[in-house]
Structure formats: structure tokens, C-alpha cells
Design an enzyme around this catalytic site. Structure first.
Site, PDB file in Angstrom:
ATOM      1  N   TRP A 152     -18.517 -39.229  99.047  1.00 34.23           N
ATOM      2  CA  TRP A 152     -19.788 -39.130  99.759  1.00 34.23           C
ATOM      3  C   TRP A 152     -19.718 -37.861 100.630  1.00 34.23           C
ATOM      4  O   TRP A 152     -18.766 -37.704 101.406  1.00 34.23           O
ATOM      5  CB  TRP A 152     -19.969 -40.381 100.607  1.00 34.23           C
ATOM      6  N   ASP A 183     -13.887 -47.516 103.721  1.00 34.52           N
ATOM      7  CA  ASP A 183     -15.322 -47.356 103.955  1.00 34.52           C
ATOM      8  C   ASP A 183     -16.029 -48.314 102.997  1.00 34.52           C
ATOM      9  O   ASP A 183     -15.997 -48.119 101.780  1.00 34.52           O
ATOM     10  CB  ASP A 183     -15.724 -45.905 103.661  1.00 34.52           C
ATOM     11  N   ALA A 223     -19.589 -49.653 102.402  1.00 31.21           N
ATOM     12  CA  ALA A 223     -20.996 -49.494 102.787  1.00 31.21           C
ATOM     13  C   ALA A 223     -21.948 -50.262 101.875  1.00 31.21           C
ATOM     14  O   ALA A 223     -23.151 -50.289 102.120  1.00 31.21           O
ATOM     15  CB  ALA A 223     -21.361 -48.006 102.783  1.00 31.21           C
ATOM     16  N   LYS A 259     -27.359 -51.165 103.624  1.00 35.83           N
ATOM     17  CA  LYS A 259     -27.756 -51.282 102.212  1.00 35.83           C
ATOM     18  C   LYS A 259     -27.924 -52.748 101.829  1.00 35.83           C
ATOM     19  O   LYS A 259     -28.905 -53.116 101.203  1.00 35.83           O
ATOM     20  CB  LYS A 259     -26.722 -50.658 101.276  1.00 35.83           C
TER      21      LYS A 259
END
Ligand code: PLP
Length: 404
Positions: A142, A223, A225, A258
Site C-alpha cells: 500500500w 496491518d 485493514a 472497510k
């Protein structure tokens, strides 16, 4: 003097800001702006990273809307909450993020402005504890990971994570780099739904990574997400839970932006595990101090909404249904693209909102100019960027581009 209109500023007026140099704007933001400005009615924007339903909308979840109504009715004050934000939100999230580790008192969490806020806080904490730590980052990743780590003052050490042309993870290279890292270095890992490749580690690969990270004395930074948008809430955190089994120290940046569709409300959390409750408490005090310097305290609305959903069994059940609908739609669209051409079969085996097409920049530009299809120059596209009605046209266009 003060009521007289100002004319020309005095010669000694500050001119600090005019020394700033032009920077390239974030290419994804530029792409969104370009797509928005395109007047062609059948344009397809698979650049932007939000979930879209069959009609091409990004709806507010039913459970979220119901919780927001309740919040509007019942909230009695907007007084400050404090640096840790909504503590009850973090408590309700605990079993979802930590699974079987939820009762481990050495793991502490706090509410942050989105996953981004959690990443920034976590890396700044590492920089305070060990300023010369290197952060191993598999690429592509990302795009914001690199500047966030850099802004914390840490060195990034990249390795190739994914071979776009072979359409597979470069697992040997990844393991070699992790195995060769120095004790105390940090390894950034995507918990699930890898952005931008969609290529997630399988269970055996996770087991190898976890063993080596623990054995080499590295600090894993996960991470996560997109929890729940890959295989399921529990399944998507399987790698993270294995790390928690084996490692004394783990840092986790989590996002509800999300999986609750709350993107603009900025809902995240940071989780820290150390070897002892006392050291976790000290680490959290540092985190609170860093947060105080950056944003003082996180925005309340989104986290309060998530809290209300998770405190209510009926709303939680509805959220699970909606999350499953999102996940099933992702799987359905992936399967349709994968079935269209053997060269696209890998897309059916990947997870989350993104995958990459092995296109050069000029192929991406041609798709944009000739077909009004917008994707990142890297070939990354949002599998859910288009309405169902546009899917056939999208598939035909990418197969056409692959055929040259
Ligand atoms: C891999 C990854 N990490 C973190 C984030 C940040 O999420 P948030 O919008 O919650 O800050 C994103 C957002 O796109 C992401 O893709």
C-alpha cells in the site's frame, strides 16, 4: 492603526512557505479526480479503493445506519473523551481482533483515527524504543506505508513480495530476507486481503513466517485493514493469532473503515503486546503521549457507531450478514473474472478488494483513453469498482488489452 485597511505587506513580512518545492500529487487521488471529470457515461473507475455493490454504490450499512440513529437520539454530550478515545469501542473490538488471545492482559489497545493513525502511532513508538530499527517491507505494498514509516524516522528495507508477471508471491525471497534480518528489526505484514496484490499467505506460509520471525527475534507489525472481507473475521486474523502465539512482542494496526463501510469517519485501533503487562502499560503511556502531539484525541462518531453495533446482539448479527454479503460479492466477481480467461484464473484465488493486472503503463493509459476504464498505473484494480452491469465490458476490455 489596526482599523486601517492593510495595503502592501511590509518588506520584512514572512516568506517561509514560498521556498516549498512542488510535489507530485498522490497518483491515486489524481486518478480519482480524472475519472470524476470524465464525461463518458459508461466510464469505469476501478482505481478508487472502496467497496461497491451490484449497482455500483457504496452504501451505508444497515447496522451502521441504525446505530447512528441511536447515537443521535441518545448521545447527551460531546465533551472530550481523552487520548485513548472510546475505551468501550476498543473493549468490544478486542475479541474480534485478538480471537483466542482476547484475555491476554499483556495486549492493550486504543482507538485511533483510522488504520492510518494506528500505523503512524505504532511506527513512532518503535522509533522511540529503537531509532535504528529497520522495517522490512515487501513490495509492492500500500503506497502510504513507505511515507508513514519514513515520517517516523525509521529506515525502510524493501524486498520483492509479489511477482506480477508470474502472478505469485515471491515466498523464497521473502523468507530469505526475514531470515537474514537483524535481531530487533521490524517486519511489516499484511494481515489479510493484501493491498495491492490480493495475494495472501496460505496457512503453511504463515506458519513458516511466524517461526522465523520468532526465532530471529524480529518485531512483527501487522496491518489488518480488511478483516472479514477475505475469508471471514476469524480466518482473516489467523496469521495474526499465530504471531501472538509465538512472539512476546507484536504490534497491530486495525481498521474498521472497510468492514463497517465507515471510510470517512476514520475508525481504527492500535494493539500492542509486550512480554509483561507492566511494559505494555508503559508502551501505552508512550503511545498516548505521541497521540497527544499528533491529534490529541481521535474523532468519536465512527467508533461510537461501531461500539453501538457491537454492544447490540441484533445489530451485530446484521453486521455479520452484511459483511458476508460484501465478502460473497467479492468472491462472485473474482470468480467471474477468473473464468473469463485462463490468464486471469489467479484472480479467483486471491482475496480482498484488489488484484493486479500484468499491464504496462501504456496499456493502462490506452484502457483509460479508449475505453474510459480507470486503474492505477501499476495495474492494480479494485475488483468491486464496477456495477454488475459493467462487468462484461470490463472483462472484454482487459482480455482485449492482454491480447494486445
Ligand atoms: C493496507 C492498508 N492499510 C491501512 C489502510 C488505512 O486505512 P484507513 O482508511 O482506516 O486509515 C489502508 C487503506 O486503504 C490499506 O489499504
Amino acid at each position: 492603526m489596526l482599523d486601517q485597511p492593510m495595503t502592501a505587506p511590509p518588506a520584512a513580512s514572512a516568506r517561509l512557505l514560498e521556498t516549498l518545492e512542488t510535489i507530485e500529487s498522490d497518483s491515486l487521488l489524481a486518478l480519482i479526480a480524472m475519472a470524476n471529470a470524465d464525461p463518458r457515461p459508461d466510464k469505469i473507475d476501478v482505481g478508487v479503493g472502496v467497496y461497491r455493490d451490484g449497482e455500483g454504490r457504496t452504501p451505508i450499512l444497515r447496522a451502521v445506519k441504525a446505530a447512528e440513529k441511536r447515537l443521535w437520539d441518545e448521545q447527551e454530550t460531546k465533551a472530550y473523551l481523552g487520548g485513548a478515545g472510546d475505551r468501550r469501542y476498543t473493549e468490544m473490538l478486542r475479541p474480534i481482533v485478538l480471537g483466542r488471545h482476547a484475555d491476554d492482559a499483556r495486549i492493550m489497545g486504543l482507538h485511533t483515527p483510522g488504520g492510518c493513525g494506528a500505523l503512524a502511532l505504532g511506527f513512532k513508538l518503535i522509533a522511540e524504543a529503537r531509532p535504528n530499527a529497520r522495517v522490512l517491507v515487501g513490495t509492492p505494498t500500500w503506497p502510504n506505508h513507505i511515507p508513514v514509516i519514513g515520517a517516523a524516522g525509521l529506515e525502510v528495507s524493501r524486498y520483492g513480495f509479489y511477482d506480477r508477471d508470474a502472478r505469485e508471491i515471491r515466498f523464497d525471497e521473502m523468507m530469505q530476507r526475514i531470515d537474514g534480518a537483524a535481531r530487533g528489526d521490524v517486519v511489516l505484514l499484511h494481515g489479510c486481503c493484501h493491498n495491492p496484490t490480493g495475494a495472501d499467505l496460505d496457512d503453511d506460509q504463515w506458519a513458516d513466517v511466524v517461526r522465523t520471525v520468532a526465532h530471529r527475534g524480529l518485531l512483527p507489525f501487522v496491518d489488518i485493514a480488511y478483516q472479514g472481507l477475505g475469508r471471514g473475521l476469524e480466518e482473516d486474523a489467523r496469521g495474526l493469532h499465530l504471531l501472538l502465539d509465538r512472539c512476546d512482542e507484536v504490534i497491530v494496526a486495525h481498521s474498521c473503515d472497510k468492514n463497517f463501510g465507515l471510510y470517512r469517519d476514520r475508525v481504527g485501533s492500535l494493539w500492542i503486546k509486550t512480554a509483561a503487562e507492566k511494559s505494555s502499560r508503559i508502551a501505552m503511556d508512550h503511545v498516548l503521549q505521541i497521540a497527544r502531539e499528533m491529534w490529541s484525541m481521535p474523532p468519536d462518531h465512527g467508533a461510537a457507531t461501531v461500539r453501538i453495533v457491537l454492544e447490540d446482539e441484533v445489530l451485530t448479527a446484521d453486521w455479520h450478514v452484511e459483511l458476508r454479503e460484501m465478502r460473497d460479492r467479492i468472491a462472485r466477481v473474482r470468480a467471474r473474472i477468473a473464468a473469463a480467461d485462463p490468464r486471469l484464473a489467479y484472480i479467483g484465488e486471491q482475496f480482498g478488494m484488489f488484484s493486479m493486472l500484468p499491464f504496462e503503463k501504456d496499456q493502462v493509459r490506452r484502457l483509460r483513453d479508449e475505453q474510459a476504464i480507470y486503474m492505477a498505473d501499476s495495474g492494480r484494480f479494485n475488483v468491486l469498482g464496477m456495477a454488475d452491469a459493467a462487468l462484461d465490458r470490463f472483462i472484454a476490455a482487459i482480455v482485449g488489452a492482454m491480447n494486445g
